[in-house]
Design a protein around this motif. Structure first.
Motif, short mmCIF file in Angstrom:
data_model
loop_
_atom_site.label_atom_id
_atom_site.label_comp_id
_atom_site.label_asym_id
_atom_site.label_seq_id
_atom_site.Cartn_x
_atom_site.Cartn_y
_atom_site.Cartn_z
N PHE A 75 -0.71 -5.67 -10.62
CA PHE A 75 -2.03 -5.03 -10.55
C PHE A 75 -1.93 -3.82 -9.63
O PHE A 75 -1.35 -3.91 -8.54
N GLN A 76 -2.49 -2.68 -10.08
CA GLN A 76 -2.49 -1.47 -9.28
C GLN A 76 -3.91 -0.93 -9.15
O GLN A 76 -4.63 -0.83 -10.14
N LYS A 77 -4.28 -0.60 -7.96
CA LYS A 77 -5.59 -0.02 -7.66
C LYS A 77 -5.36 1.31 -6.96
O LYS A 77 -4.77 1.37 -5.89
N THR A 126 -1.05 17.18 -3.35
CA THR A 126 -1.85 16.08 -3.89
C THR A 126 -1.53 14.80 -3.13
O THR A 126 -0.36 14.41 -3.03
N TYR A 127 -2.56 14.15 -2.60
CA TYR A 127 -2.40 12.88 -1.90
C TYR A 127 -2.87 11.76 -2.82
O TYR A 127 -3.97 11.80 -3.36
N THR A 128 -2.01 10.74 -2.98
CA THR A 128 -2.35 9.60 -3.84
C THR A 128 -2.18 8.31 -3.05
O THR A 128 -1.13 8.08 -2.44
N THR A 129 -3.19 7.46 -3.05
CA THR A 129 -3.16 6.17 -2.35
C THR A 129 -3.35 5.06 -3.36
O THR A 129 -4.32 5.06 -4.13
N LEU A 168 0.87 -1.18 0.00
CA LEU A 168 0.00 0.00 0.00
C LEU A 168 0.90 1.22 0.00
O LEU A 168 1.67 1.44 0.94
N ASN A 169 0.80 2.00 -1.09
CA ASN A 169 1.69 3.13 -1.28
C ASN A 169 0.92 4.44 -1.11
O ASN A 169 -0.13 4.65 -1.73
N LEU A 175 -2.85 0.63 -4.12
CA LEU A 175 -2.56 -0.76 -3.72
C LEU A 175 -1.90 -1.44 -4.91
O LEU A 175 -2.46 -1.45 -6.02
N ALA A 176 -0.71 -2.02 -4.69
CA ALA A 176 0.01 -2.70 -5.77
C ALA A 176 0.20 -4.17 -5.41
O ALA A 176 0.55 -4.50 -4.27
N ILE A 177 -0.07 -5.02 -6.39
CA ILE A 177 0.11 -6.47 -6.21
C ILE A 177 1.01 -6.96 -7.32
O ILE A 177 0.73 -6.74 -8.51
N GLN A 178 2.09 -7.64 -6.94
CA GLN A 178 3.04 -8.19 -7.92
C GLN A 178 3.08 -9.70 -7.78
O GLN A 178 3.19 -10.23 -6.68
#
Length: 458
Positions: free
Chosen positions: A316-318, A112-115, A62-63, A117-120
């Motif tokens: 995958f990125q959300k 700017t805030y960016t959230t 979670l970035n 979720l990345a799955i590798q």
């Protein structure tokens, strides 16, 4: 009655301070720091295997990012420009359209805030993940074998020190008897010299022998103290004042074995050696560990080959939000990527690494084959040593028996004045040397047996 009770109490205390060889081995395994470090190494190898398994599994992260624009950039982004409108012929109509870069991007924020979720998920990486897991598994097996080998070495060190302490203790008793005998003979010849029966040289000879026996006894005592230091270290009792000492060993239990090996024939030796060499190849932890090292080296060669293969990974990125507030309520989006990488040219790194791994594997294979041959040679030599020690026990028995008979005869003749003082003194030396040699021969045989057990598992 009080004296009798005190003696019983003393015997009880002595028995409590004595320790059997099996108990000493167990104590060393529980307290010896080097052996405990080998146990820790096994646990490390187990967790390395678990870690290698994680390489097959997806990685979640979670970035959260926060980007702050400087005033100049932000002011330029929110400025509105007037864009002229042209007709179909390219002639300005006189109308203007307001334009702002921030409007094109859905709004521009100073912060700017960016959230996300990345799955590798790795799919294929030239076999490196699979081989890496196989190597980790082999390393764990090797650590288990190294622990077994370390246990064998520790048990042998404990047995060696245990038996040497007992040997020195027995040698001390014999040395004390020799010194007491020298003092007794010195008193006897001194009395005879004063009576004018013997020469002064006879007195001097016994004085010299008495001094030699005294120094020999001191050397034995010093050797015992030195060995106690090693004994305490092996048992892991450096900070303990209560040091248990070895319990006595009954040599009778080894008599049948000694007779067996002392009378063994050449044909029987050859058959026994073939048997123990086969057993060593199957059970010896060092030989099995060497086989694993060869497998690991070969796996490293396969990894070098895998560097020429492509790698495929999924990602995958959300995105949950991208706005000026950290409230997970902004615009969201998602994307799925499949990334395939084909190594085309790596400046020769893959090729040179492949060649290096190939020759490293060949070198390792030859070195380990040589090490295996030396282990088998050591096993064979250890058995020959066991046979030799058994023969020495029987030879020492005969020598000590003859020395006792010789000493008795010469002692009787000396009292009758039929032999010289020198002859009696020589008989005395031969007698006590024979007793020491026999005692040492028994302990050397038992130690040779433990040495053979280092190579084979019964």
């Amino acid at each position: 009655m009080r004296v009798h009770g005190f003696l019983i109490l003393l015997l009880i205390c002595n028995s409590l301070s004595a320790i059997s060889l099996d108990e000493a081995k167990k104590m060393a395994e529980e307290n010896n720091k080097y052996f405990l470090s080998q146990k820790a190494n096994l646990n490390q190898a187990k967790w390395n295997e678990y870690n290698a398994i994680t390489n097959f599994l997806p990685k979640f992260s979670l970035n959260e990012t926060a980007i702050r624009l400087d005033d100049n950039t932000y002011n330029k982004a929110i400025q509105t420009a007037q864009i002229p409108v042209f007709n179909s012929n390219g002639i300005p109509t006189g109308d203007y359209i307001p334009f702002s870069p921030s409007a094109m991007s859905g709004g521009m924020y100073r912060t700017t805030y960016t959230t996300q979720l990345a799955i590798q998920q790795p799919i294929f990486n030239g076999g490196k993940i699979l081989i890496g897991y196989q190597i980790a598994k082999l390393v764990k097996e090797q650590a288990l074998l190294n622990l077994e080998s370390g246990k064998n070495d520790l048990n042998y060190q404990v047995a060696e020190t245990y038996l040497n302490l007992l040997k020195l203790s027995d040698v001390k008793k014999i040395s004390e008897k020799a010194l007491a005998s020298s003092k007794s003979h010195l008193k006897m010849v001194t009395d005879k010299y004063e009576q004018g029966i013997v020469k002064k040289s006879d007195v001097l000879q016994w004085k010299v022998k008495g001094e030699n026996d005294k120094i020999a006894l001191e050397e034995v005592n010093n050797s015992i103290e030195i060995l106690k230091t090693l004994w305490k270290d092996l048992l892991g009792l450096k900070n303990s004042d209560n040091l248990p000492m070895p319990d006595e060993i009954d040599f009778i239990q080894y008599e049948n074995e000694i007779e067996k090996y002392a009378e063994i024939t050449e044909e029987e030796i050859d058959r026994e050696i073939d048997k123990i060499l086969t057993q060593a190849e199957i059970t010896n932890p060092d030989i099995k560990s060497l086989e694993i090292v060869k497998k690991i080296s070969k796996k490293g060669y396969l990894i070098a080959k895998g560097n020429f293969l492509p790698s495929i990974n999924l990602q995958f990125q959300k995105q949950f939000e991208s706005d000026d507030k950290l409230d997970f309520d902004g615009e969201d989006s998602w994307n799925l990527m499949a990334v395939a990488s084909f190594p085309i040219f790596q400046s020769g790194a893959n090729l040179t690494n492949l060649k290096r791994s190939k020759y490293e594997y060949l070198k390792t294979k030859l070195q380990l084959d040589d090490a295996k041959d030396k282990i088998l040679m050591g096993t064979k030599n250890s058995f020959y040593n066991l046979v030799t020690k058994a023969k020495k026990v029987n030879s020492a028995k005969v020598a000590f028996k003859n020395a006792k008979e010789n000493h008795k005869i010469l002692n009787d003749l000396y009292e009758q004045g039929m032999v010289t003082n020198t002859e009696l003194l020589d008989a005395e030396i031969i007698l006590f040397n024979g007793e020491m040699n026999l005692t040492s021969a028994y302990y050397d045989y038992i130690l040779a047996k433990y040495n053979l057990n280092k190579f084979i598992k019964e």
